[in-house]
Design an enzyme around this catalytic site. Structure first.
Site, mmCIF file in Angstrom:
data_model
loop_
_atom_site.group_PDB
_atom_site.id
_atom_site.type_symbol
_atom_site.label_atom_id
_atom_site.label_comp_id
_atom_site.label_asym_id
_atom_site.label_seq_id
_atom_site.Cartn_x
_atom_site.Cartn_y
_atom_site.Cartn_z
ATOM 1 N N SER A 1 0.842 -1.182 0.000
ATOM 2 C CA SER A 1 0.000 0.000 0.000
ATOM 3 C C SER A 1 0.890 1.250 0.000
ATOM 4 C CB SER A 1 -0.955 -0.042 1.196
ATOM 5 O OG SER A 1 -1.981 0.891 1.054
ATOM 6 N N ASP B 1 -8.541 -6.078 -4.985
ATOM 7 C CA ASP B 1 -8.217 -4.910 -4.159
ATOM 8 C C ASP B 1 -9.298 -3.832 -4.317
ATOM 9 O OD1 ASP B 1 -7.067 -2.668 -2.905
ATOM 10 O OD2 ASP B 1 -5.051 -3.315 -3.440
ATOM 11 N N HIS C 1 -6.897 -5.981 -0.431
ATOM 12 C CA HIS C 1 -5.820 -5.013 -0.279
ATOM 13 C C HIS C 1 -4.737 -5.526 0.666
ATOM 14 C CE1 HIS C 1 -3.804 -1.250 -0.581
ATOM 15 N NE2 HIS C 1 -3.937 -0.975 0.704
#
Length: 540
Positions: free
Chosen positions: A192, A411, A449
């Site tokens: 991320s 995601d 994610h």
């Protein structure tokens, strides 16, 4: 982006090779006197085996399982403050095993707006024999809070790229002083925002790391959060456009009905969501509004979310969300729709970014914002500091660096298409034949994610026992690539009956191959589809 719970969990652990034996432990306390050009050692002390306790005010997701620290061997804990500018105050910690060091250094990435050191990641790495380092990137607070940036451009630079580089310099100096030698190899892992940090290191500081593992990178930061602004307006400016979270299961079922079997296996996992041609209009309510259908404004809003943010001239700002990621603990309910309008995590990030890093207005209102003007302002104020989109990785490659990218197809925070876009810009920018020797991309079906989702999301990016097989670990595959020149090929991802952990006895529910892009995993049509051996990596 941010780690706040399982939906946003940043999986930064990795698997180490068997630690090497070491003789008499060196002195740790003497590192308090270590002279550093832009930093000062605040403390250096030995932490006895199993005795470390994370700070009391640490966010639970940054501390992790308390049992982790009970298993740790003794380590030298170095706490430092780096001040590369007059407004900088970067907290850094370096953990170095007293014995059993594997000769490697591993830098840890941050999620969201950072603000805390990830002690869980430090513990995982140190427990596997690495010398490890983490940083708060120059400010203190929740990873959802960007108020620290208001009126502090130097702190934004620290967050953008400077803090991780300073952390790396401090860590290498401490390692050299403690062990009497530099690490044989240095690695960085992040997902991320940590994936953005990873690419920033490869682009800006190619000498810092030999191997970099970058997951679901938020590297096109300005466009990602402008897209979040666009999404918020598309779904909330007209109250009738908002899609409440209780409707997401029906959307997910409709997507599966339209596309699940396209990959040869009807299992709730889309092998490659780009092939899905789901039309939200098929869910239009015919007999009044209900949780199993969409009103006309909701159909339009869903179409916009899939298509992605566009400027007034129809130019794409950022890729849209892929179908198949709507449902689940880490799905759209956490990131996009939220419990109510304006309650999704992407809204929180967009609001924090534009209020505190772009417009310097605590009362900035997304409802009155012009998206085109917001994008222009974001690019002007923050692109050079926060975007890690430079495709010229030649300096990193020339010094022998290896880079592995990965992204989950499911995601709901950062479209997986963004990582493919970056990969393809590197391929098109660098000379023919120059990318494959140092760069690999892996797309993970059914993975949300940085982890979670219906697909197998454990593939060595989140920890594992020493001596694990590189064929099951991106981190070990990266190390093997760096240290022996063996390029990674297929990597086996696993889904456990319980959340992946160090417990090798956890029941395996599914395995699937991760293929080096552009290859994809294809089912051979026979046998158990939960067995990776029934799949082959093919180019379509």
């Amino acid at each position: 982006m941010r780690q706040v719970s399982m939906p946003v969990a940043l999986l930064l652990g990795c698997v180490a090779l068997a630690p090497q034996a070491q003789a008499d432990p060196p002195s740790c306390e003497r590192l308090a006197d270590l002279a550093l050009p832009k930093a000062k050692i605040a403390s250096a002390q030995i932490v006895a085996a199993g005795s470390f306790t994370p700070p009391a005010n640490l966010s639970p997701w940054m501390g992790g399982d308390p049992a982790l620290y009970k298993r740790l061997p003794a380590f030298c804990r170095v706490v430092a403050d780096a001040r590369p500018s007059a407004d900088s105050n970067i907290k850094i910690e370096v953990w170095m095993p007293v014995s059993g060091w594997n000769g490697r250094f591993r830098g840890q990435g941050n999620g969201g707006f950072a603000g805390e050191i990830g002690y869980q990641s430090l513990g995982v790495a140190a427990g596997q024999g690495y010398a490890a380092a983490g940083t708060d990137t120059g400010h203190s607070g929740s990873g959802l809070d960007a108020r620290w940036a208001l009126g502090h451009p130097e702190k934004v630079i620290d967050f953008g790229y400077r803090a991780v580089h300073e952390m790396t310099q401090v860590a290498k100096a401490a390692i050299n002083a403690f062990y009497g030698k530099s690490p044989a190899h240095s690695y960085f892992a992040g997902c991320s925002n940590g994936g953005r940090q990873a690419l920033m290191e490869a682009q800006r500081f190619p000498e810092d790391y030999d191997g970099i593992l970058a997951g679901a990178p938020a590297n096109f930061w300005t466009h990602l959060l402008t897209s979040a602004l666009w999404d918020a307006q598309a779904t909330t400016l007209d109250e009738s456009s908002y899609i409440p979270s209780p409707k997401l299961p029906a959307i997910a079922r409709s997507v599966d009905a339209a596309c699940d079997a396209q990959d040869g296996v009807a299992d709730g996992i889309l092998g490659d969501p780009r092939q899905c041609r789901f039309d939200p209009a098929t869910m239009l309510c015919k007999d009044g509004d209900s949780p199993t259908c969409l009103t006309a404004p909701q159909v339009t809003a869903l179409q916009k979310l899939y298509e992605g943010a566009r400027a007034a001239d129809a130019r794409r700002i950022f890729p849209g969300f892929l179908p198949g990621a709507e449902e689940g603990e880490g799905g759209w309910a956490a990131w996009i729709t939220g419990s109510a309008p304006g309650k999704g995590l992407l809204f929180t990030f967009a609001n924090g970014f534009f209020s505190n890093m772009v417009y310097d207005k605590a009362d900035w209102d997304y409802k009155s914002a012009n998206v085109d003007q917001a994008l222009k302002a974001a690019e002007g104020r923050a692109a050079r500091t926060l975007d890690a989109t430079d495709p010229n990785l030649k300096p990193f490659k020339d010094r022998g660096g290896k880079l592995i990218l990965y992204h989950g197809w499911n995601d709901p925070a950062i479209s997986a298409l963004n990582t493919i876009d970056y990969y393809q810009t590197v391929v098109s920018t660098m000379p023919p034949g120059q990318v494959e020797p140092f760069l690999r991309l892996y797309m993970a079906s059914g993975v949300q994610h940085c982890g979670g989702g219906p697909g197998p999301s454990s593939f060595g990016q989140g920890g594992g026992p020493p001596g694990a097989d590189p064929r099951h670990s991106l981190q070990l595959a990266l190390e093997q690539w760096v240290e022996s020149g063996t390029a990674p090929s297929t990597v086996i991802a696993t889904r456990y009956a319980e959340r992946p952990s160090d417990d090798a006895r956890a029941e395996v529910k599914m395995t699937r191959p991760l293929c080096p892009y552009p290859q994809t995993a294809a089912y051979n049509g026979t046998g158990d589809p939960n067995d990776a051996a029934r799949f082959a990596c093919v180019t379509k």
